[in-house]
Motif scaffolding. Structure first.
Motif, PDB file in Angstrom:
ATOM      1  N   LYS A  11       0.871  -1.188   0.000  1.00 44.13           N
ATOM      2  CA  LYS A  11       0.000   0.000   0.000  1.00 44.13           C
ATOM      3  C   LYS A  11       0.892   1.218   0.000  1.00 44.13           C
ATOM      4  N   GLY A  12       0.534   2.190  -0.853  1.00 44.19           N
ATOM      5  CA  GLY A  12       1.397   3.343  -0.949  1.00 44.19           C
ATOM      6  C   GLY A  12       1.159   4.382   0.122  1.00 44.19           C
TER       7      GLY A  12
ATOM      8  N   THR B  17      -6.699   6.578  -6.116  1.00 44.13           N
ATOM      9  CA  THR B  17      -7.944   5.826  -6.035  1.00 44.13           C
ATOM     10  C   THR B  17      -9.098   6.710  -5.592  1.00 44.13           C
ATOM     11  N   THR B  18      -8.848   7.544  -4.587  1.00 46.98           N
ATOM     12  CA  THR B  18      -9.877   8.448  -4.078  1.00 46.98           C
ATOM     13  C   THR B  18     -10.350   9.388  -5.182  1.00 46.98           C
ATOM     14  N   ASN B 217      -9.879  15.943   4.342  1.00 49.52           N
ATOM     15  CA  ASN B 217     -11.231  15.951   4.925  1.00 49.52           C
ATOM     16  C   ASN B 217     -11.537  14.533   5.388  1.00 49.52           C
TER      17      ASN B 217
HETATM   18  N1  LIG Z   1      -8.889  14.490   0.631  1.00 48.68           N
HETATM   19  C1  LIG Z   1      -8.629  13.525   1.490  1.00 48.68           C
HETATM   20  N2  LIG Z   1      -8.813  13.753   2.796  1.00 48.68           N
HETATM   21  C2  LIG Z   1      -8.543  12.781   3.713  1.00 48.68           C
HETATM   22  N3  LIG Z   1      -8.062  11.561   3.409  1.00 48.68           N
HETATM   23  C3  LIG Z   1      -7.864  11.278   2.122  1.00 48.68           C
HETATM   24  C4  LIG Z   1      -8.126  12.230   1.081  1.00 48.68           C
HETATM   25  N4  LIG Z   1      -7.817  11.661  -0.107  1.00 48.68           N
HETATM   26  C5  LIG Z   1      -7.388  10.409   0.172  1.00 48.68           C
HETATM   27  N5  LIG Z   1      -7.430  10.169   1.505  1.00 48.68           N
HETATM   28  C6  LIG Z   1      -7.005   8.944   2.211  1.00 48.68           C
HETATM   29  O1  LIG Z   1      -5.585   8.838   2.062  1.00 48.68           O
HETATM   30  C7  LIG Z   1      -5.214   7.488   1.797  1.00 48.68           C
HETATM   31  C8  LIG Z   1      -4.491   7.443   0.458  1.00 48.68           C
HETATM   32  O2  LIG Z   1      -5.388   7.731  -0.589  1.00 48.68           O
HETATM   33  P1  LIG Z   1      -5.542   6.723  -1.831  1.00 48.68           P
HETATM   34  O3  LIG Z   1      -5.569   5.319  -1.355  1.00 48.68           O
HETATM   35  O4  LIG Z   1      -6.653   7.209  -2.669  1.00 48.68           O
HETATM   36  O5  LIG Z   1      -4.156   7.016  -2.569  1.00 48.68           O
HETATM   37  P2  LIG Z   1      -3.508   6.198  -3.770  1.00 48.68           P
HETATM   38  O6  LIG Z   1      -2.612   7.146  -4.456  1.00 48.68           O
HETATM   39  O7  LIG Z   1      -4.574   5.550  -4.561  1.00 48.68           O
HETATM   40  O8  LIG Z   1      -2.653   5.077  -2.988  1.00 48.68           O
HETATM   41  P3  LIG Z   1      -1.838   3.872  -3.684  1.00 48.68           P
HETATM   42  O9  LIG Z   1      -0.553   4.521  -4.119  1.00 48.68           O
HETATM   43  O10 LIG Z   1      -1.637   2.846  -2.581  1.00 48.68           O
HETATM   44  O11 LIG Z   1      -2.676   3.362  -4.796  1.00 48.68           O
HETATM   45  C9  LIG Z   1      -6.495   6.661   1.816  1.00 48.68           C
HETATM   46  O12 LIG Z   1      -6.617   6.049   3.076  1.00 48.68           O
HETATM   47  C10 LIG Z   1      -7.592   7.697   1.576  1.00 48.68           C
HETATM   48  O13 LIG Z   1      -8.808   7.347   2.188  1.00 48.68           O
END
Ligand SMILES: Nc1ncnc2c1ncn2[C@@H]1O[C@H](COP(=O)(O)OP(=O)(O)OP(=O)(O)O)[C@@H](O)[C@H]1O
Ligand SMILES: Nc1ncnc2c1ncn2[C@@H]1O[C@H](COP(=O)(O)OP(=O)(O)OP(=O)(O)O)[C@@H](O)[C@H]1O
Ligand SMILES: [Mg+2]
Ligand SMILES: [Mg+2]
Lengths: 257, 257
Positions: A11-12, B17-18, B217
């Motif tokens: 997980k990143g 992903t978010t 958030n």
């Molecule tokens: N705007 C935000 N406010 C609060 N938390 C956030 C926000 N955006 C993302 N997160 C949280 O931060 C974490 C990382 O986000 P996310 O998993 O979408 O990143 P990712 O780049 O897809 O990660 P990976 O590199 O593992 O694929 C997640 O737990 C997500 O719920």
């Protein structure tokens, strides 16, 4: 023989590099001789310890390709008793270059085993966010895997896959490999979900989860922009204190082994 | 023909992903027909849209292996006008399995080109945190790359490498590829460094950086544990409003193209 810990989680952004840099510094602060190996092509651990990319002559890639020994590639840092084998973008090509080699999973272990006895007491290996050949090399070379786990839902989802991978590496590549422990990172008490994640993880993994929890602390994320571990940037902040506590908890646990 | 956007950044945990889940939902909310393709073996986009791993029959892996079309693999979600091609752990083996194929970088593009006209107006592809064959497939299939960038020092360090990779893909694999834009994520105004990162990025990339900034958030990070986009979990929160604003900014920009 040094104790080798691999810091891994596919997980990143869960705090792998931050833990490698600051746990390494905290172990050195209590007297250990620490080597960091940066296996992530992004090279964040190298930058976070002040080794700018233009001064990186030899790197972890050269070590994996047997072009250089660890002794030749390791460079000192501003932190007493902490050296690092830096990373370069060449690591991006390691998977394809090593794919045909029979010993492709044991290249790093061979390099660590060639180190003169007593050079280091701890070796910490920072991994990229994937379960690729670089991370497998790190697990093959390690005594234990240290798993930083962000107190967030998506991070929890990946945990069982990571534990499966450690199991597979133990069965095929490194029978001595065990989970050193799971360290909860970026804990923000205002986030209800975070408390829930901590309860779930402690229930699921019990004593494998460190007592020490690393709080979310802005000083931790500011320190790398000065090329310093947070312990040098602001020793009194909550982040530094938590990493010092984690270092002594690890030493305590290993005395019991 | 649908507009294809790849959401990529090899730095982990920056909000790829978010952004895929919530931008997709926001685009659907303003009338677009959206397909998400989950190319990350972790499968976070699939889980975040309520598709549990045990119900994922066909996946992005089957599509890359030409075992299934997108039309067969896509499943509806709880969000009106949003479907997804889910991910499974099989994707971990895609790099090795496809390495010998001549068209290994164009498998996804071929699958998207085979879709009947008018099926979707937007396709968003969520990538794993690495510059591997999965991400290259996504870039080869895309009109634009959307880059989520966390307002943190390590995230900034990886940006120039990502831009270089986009350049390489444009030169060798997809001449039409461009940077759709950089979206700043998890912005916390209390963090001095974050403000500095925003100024640096706007200076370095100018108009390529979206006006819309996604704030940190807590509701955003709580939503996936309910299998819902934050727009369905809490429409009024700052996170949802920011993703709605981002969707309309993207539509505005594309009208000008
Ligand atoms: N705007 C935000 N406010 C609060 N938390 C956030 C926000 N955006 C993302 N997160 C949280 O931060 C974490 C990382 O986000 P996310 O998993 O979408 O990143 P990712 O780049 O897809 O990660 P990976 O590199 O593992 O694929 C997640 O737990 C997500 O719920
Ligand atoms: N305790 C903390 N408090 C605040 N910020 C933190 C903390 N730990 C890490 N961070 C910040 O969160 C971001 C992610 O951490 P880090 O880069 O160490 O994760 P990683 O797992 O190594 O990421 P990757 O998967 O890309 O290698 C970084 O910007 C870092 O500075
Ligand atoms: Mg890292
Ligand atoms: Mg993701």
């Amino acid at each position: 023989k040094p104790r080798v810990l691999t810091i891994a989680n596919q997980k990143g952004g869960v705090g792998k590099t931050t833990t490698a840099i600051n746990l390494g510094t905290a172990l050195a602060a209590i007297g250990e001789r620490v080597l960091l190996i940066d296996l992530d092509p992004q090279g964040n651990a190298s930058t976070g310890l002040g080794i700018e990319s233009r001064v990186r002559k030899l790197s972890a890639f050269d070590v994996l390709m047997s072009e250089s020994t660890i002794a030749e590639a390791a460079v000192p840092t501003d932190v007493p008793r902490v050296s690092i084998v830096p990373a370069t973008m060449d690591l991006l090509g390691a998977e394809i270059t090593l794919a045909a080699q029979r010993d492709r999973t044991h290249r790093l272990k061979a390099a660590i085993d060639a180190l003169p006895d007593g050079a280091y007491s701890y070796i910490l290996i920072d991994c990229p966010p994937s379960l690729n050949l670089l991370t497998i090399n790190a697990m093959a070379a390690a005594d234990g895997v240290l798993v930083p786990l962000q107190c967030e839902f998506f991070a929890l989802e990946g945990l069982s896959q990571l534990l499966k991978t450690v199991e597979q590496v133990r069965a095929s590549v490194n029978p001595a490999l065990e989970i050193q422990g799971v360290v909860l990172t970026m804990f923000d008490p205002r986030n209800n979900l975070a408390g829930q994640v901590i309860r779930d993880v402690r229930q699921f993994l019990g004593p494998k989860v460190f007592e020490t929890v690393i709080p979310r602390n802005v000083r931790v994320s500011e320190a790398p922009s000065y090329g310093k571990p947070v312990l040098l940037y602001d020793l009194k902040c909550a982040g530094s204190q938590a990493y010092l506590k984690l270092a002594s908890e690890i030493i305590q646990r290993e005395r019991l082994l």
